[in-house]
Design an enzyme around this catalytic site. Structure first.
Site, PDB file in Angstrom:
ATOM      1  CB  SER A 252      35.150  43.868  46.523  1.00  0.00           C
ATOM      2  OG  SER A 252      36.180  44.799  46.282  1.00  0.00           O
ATOM      3  CE  LYS A 253      33.860  40.747  39.107  1.00  0.00           C
ATOM      4  NZ  LYS A 253      32.873  39.902  38.480  1.00  0.00           N
ATOM      5  NE  ARG A 254      34.604  48.561  43.154  1.00  0.00           N
ATOM      6  CZ  ARG A 254      33.975  49.509  43.801  1.00  0.00           C
ATOM      7  NH1 ARG A 254      33.512  50.526  43.162  1.00  0.00           N
ATOM      8  NH2 ARG A 254      33.775  49.443  45.104  1.00  0.00           N
ATOM      9  N   GLY A 256      40.421  43.886  43.889  1.00  0.00           N
ATOM     10  CA  GLY A 256      41.502  42.938  43.575  1.00  0.00           C
ATOM     11  C   GLY A 256      41.948  42.125  44.781  1.00  0.00           C
TER      12      GLY A 256
END
Ligand code: GLU
Length: 484
Positions: A252-254, A256
Site C-alpha cells: 500500500s501507498k500508505r 510506503g
C-alpha cells in the site's frame, strides 16, 4: 512467429512494484525468445492522467535495464504507441462491430443509469446495463445521432451460455455469460475505454502474448468475443497474480511499500530489487537465488509462474540487498554511501573512505547508515552495564583499570594513524600482562557508547581523531568513577 510482448501502463503516478514485475516478465519472455518488447502508454482515462508519469515509467524501466524495442519515444512500425494519439482509429472499428450486431449505440444519460442502478441495488441485484438502447430502431438511432445526442458505444454481450479460454498461469477457465455486462467501448468524448483499446491495439501491434495483472481475468472472455467478432487471432494469455505484502494485505501507498521509488529512496539497489521481484511469483526450478538480468532472461519460463499470490517480503528483499551491497566494487559503494554519511556527519571531517571500508559489509539498506554512524558526532548516552562482558571478562571495575592504563598511552601518541594507534596500544597491553579483550572492549565502549560498532577500538579512535577520543575517554572515566 516472432514473440511480441507489451507492457501497457497507465500514466497515473509512480510505478507500482506489481507493475515493475509485470514489465519484467514481459521483458524477460520477449528477450528469451528473441522477440520484441513493446511499451504502450494507455492514457485513455484522461481523468486519471498524471503529468510527468510517463517519464517516471521511462526512467524506471531504463534504470532497471528493461529497454523496449518499440515505444512512444522510439517509434516502430506499429505506432503511435500512446493511446490518446491513436484516438481516431478506434471509432471505425467500433462501427464495424455495430454493423455486425456485436455493438450498439447507447444514449442513456448518466442520470438515467444512476436511477436504474439505484433501483437494482434496492432490489438487491448487481446492476448490469439492461440493453435498453439495443431495442432502439435504426431510425431512432439515426435521428438521435443527427440531433447530436451524446452517445457511447457498448458491446453486445450474450446473456446465456458460457465462455472459456486457456490461460498460461490459471489453466482452463470458464465464465457464465450472464455475468458479462455490455461494457462501453467508446466513451462520450470519443475516446476508447481500456476494454476496447487493449484489444484493438494488441491486435494491430501484433502482440502474441498478453501478460498482465489477474484483475483482467474475468473481462478476458469479453475481449475474446471482440477478437472473434473481428475474426482476429486471440493472443496467448498470461495473467499474473497480485503482489501482496502478506496473505491478506496488498502493498500500500500508505505503508510506503507499494512503489518502486519508495524502495530506491530508502536505499535499496535496483539490481537487488529486480532480482527479488523476479522471484515473487516465479521460480527457476532449482535453488538458485541470485540472477543478473541476462541470467534471468536465460532462466525465465512462463511454465514456472506461480498461480498463488506473490508475497513480497521486505525482510527477504533486505537480505538480497545486503548481499548486493557487499558485492559492490568499493569505489561504487563509497560513492553511494557518501550522501548517507553526510546525513549524519555533514559539516565534520571524517575519513569517509576508511569509514566506508568498515561499513560496507554491515550495510543492509542505505537508509540505516546514518543511525549507524551518528555516534561519531554524538556520543550516545550509555549504561555502565555495557562494560559487563562475560567473554571478555570485563565489568566496570576492570574497565576502570584498563582505561587508566590506556589513557596515558593514547595521550602519548604523536602520529594518530590507525596502524600507530594499534601498535602502540597493543604493545602497552602486552607489557601490562592483561588480555587484549579486557582492554579493548572497555576502550571501545568508552569512546563509542555502543555495544556494536563498525570497526573496533582502533578504527574508532582513528576516525574520531586524538582530541575527541581523549575527550570521550575522560568523560567515560569520570562516569565510571562517579557511578561504579
Ligand atoms: N493499462 C492497464 C493497466 O495499467 C494495462 C493492462 C494490460 O496490460 O492490458 O492496468
Amino acid at each position: 512467429m516472432e514473440v511480441r510482448t507489451r507492457f501497457a501502463p497507465s500514466p497515473t503516478g509512480f510505478m507500482h512494484l506489481g507493475g515493475v514485475r509485470t514489465a519484467l516478465y514481459n521483458y524477460l519472455y520477449a528477450k528469451k525468445n528473441h522477440g520484441k518488447f513493446i511499451l504502450r502508454i494507455e492514457d485513455t482515462d484522461q481523468e486519471r492522467y498524471v503529468e510527468g508519469a510517463t517519464d517516471v515509467i521511462y526512467d524506471t524501466l531504463r534504470a532497471c535495464g528493461m529497454e523496449w524495442d518499440e515505444g512512444p519515444d522510439k517509434g516502430g512500425d506499429y505506432g503511435p504507441y500512446v493511446q490518446s494519439e491513436r484516438k481516431p482509429l478506434y471509432l471505425p472499428y467500433a462501427k464495424q462491430l455495430i454493423e455486425k450486431g456485436a455493438a450498439y449505440y447507447c444514449f442513456c444519460t448518466k442520470e438515467e443509469l444512476d436511477e436504474r442502478r439505484a433501483a437494482a441495488e434496492a432490489r438487491g441485484e448487481v446492476f448490469k446495463y439492461d440493453k435498453h438502447c439495443l431495442n432502439l430502431s435504426k431510425e431512432e438511432v439515426q435521428a438521435k445521432l443527427e440531433a447530436g445526442t451524446p452517445y457511447v458505444i457498448r458491446m453486445n454481450c450474450p446473456t446465456t451460455g458460457e465462455s472459456t479460454y486457456d490461460d498460461e498461469v490459471f489453466g482452463h477457465l470458464t465464465f457464465p455469460n450472464d455475468t458479462l455486462d455490455d461494457m462501453v467501448l467508446i466513451k462520450t468524448d470519443g475516446m476508447p475505454t481500456y476494454n476496447f483499446a487493449n484489444v484493438i491495439d494488441d491486435h494491430l501491434m501484433g502482440i502474441t502474448h498478453v501478460m498482465r495483472g489477474m484483475e483482467y481475468l474475468s473481462s478476458t472472455p469479453k475481449y475474446n468475443m471482440l477478437y472473434n467478432a473481428f475474426g482476429w487471432e486471440i493472443p496467448q494469455y498470461v495473467h499474473l497474480t497480485t503482489v501482496m505484502r502478506d496473505a491478506h494485505h496488498k502493498l500500500s501507498k500508505r505503508d510506503g511499500d507499494a512503489y518502486y521509488s519508495d524502495f530506491i529512496d530508502k536505499g535499496y539497489l535496483k539490481e537487488a530489487l529486480i532480482n527479488y521481484l523476479a522471484l515473487v511469483g516465479w521460480n527457476p526450478g532449482d535453488d538458485r537465488e541470485f540472477f543478473t538480468m541476462d541470467e534471468l532472461i536465460e532462466a525465465f519460463d512462463i511454465k514456472r509462474l506461480n498461480n498463488a499470490p506473490g508475497i513480497f517480503d521486505t525482510d527477504k528483499l533486505t537480505w538480497f540487498n545486503a548481499e548486493y551491497i557487499r558485492k559492490l566494487p568499493f569505489d561504487e559503494y563509497l560513492k553511494m554511501v557518501t550522501p548517507w554519511f553526510d546525513k549524519a556527519l555533514a559539516g565534520k571531517q571524517f575519513d569517509y573512505k576508511r569509514l566506508a571500508e568498515l561499513m560496507q559489509s554491515r550495510t543492509e539498506v542505505f537508509n540505516r547508515v546514518p543511525d549507524m554512524v551518528r555516534f561519531l558526532v554524538e556520543m550516545p548516552e550509555y549504561d555502565l552495564d555495557l562494560y559487563n562482558n562475560k567473554k571478555m571478562k570485563t565489568n566496570p571495575d576492570v574497565a576502570k583499570e584498563s582505561l587508566t592504563l590506556v589513557k596515558p598511552v593514547l595521550e602519548g601518541i604523536e602520529d594518530w594513524s590507525e596502524a600507530n594507534i594499534h601498535d602502540t596500544v597493543m604493545a602497552a597491553i602486552a607489557e601490562s600482562g592483561k588480555k587484549n579483550g579486557a582492554v579493548l572492549w572497555p576502550l571501545r565502549i568508552a569512546i563509542s557508547g555502543l555495544a556494536s560498532t563498525p570497526g573496533g577500538a582502533f578504527e574508532i579512535a582513528y576516525l574520531l581523531g586524538k582530541e575527541e577520543t581523549l575527550r570521550r575517554l575522560n568523560s567515560s572515566m569520570e562516569k565510571l568513577s562517579k557511578d561504579a
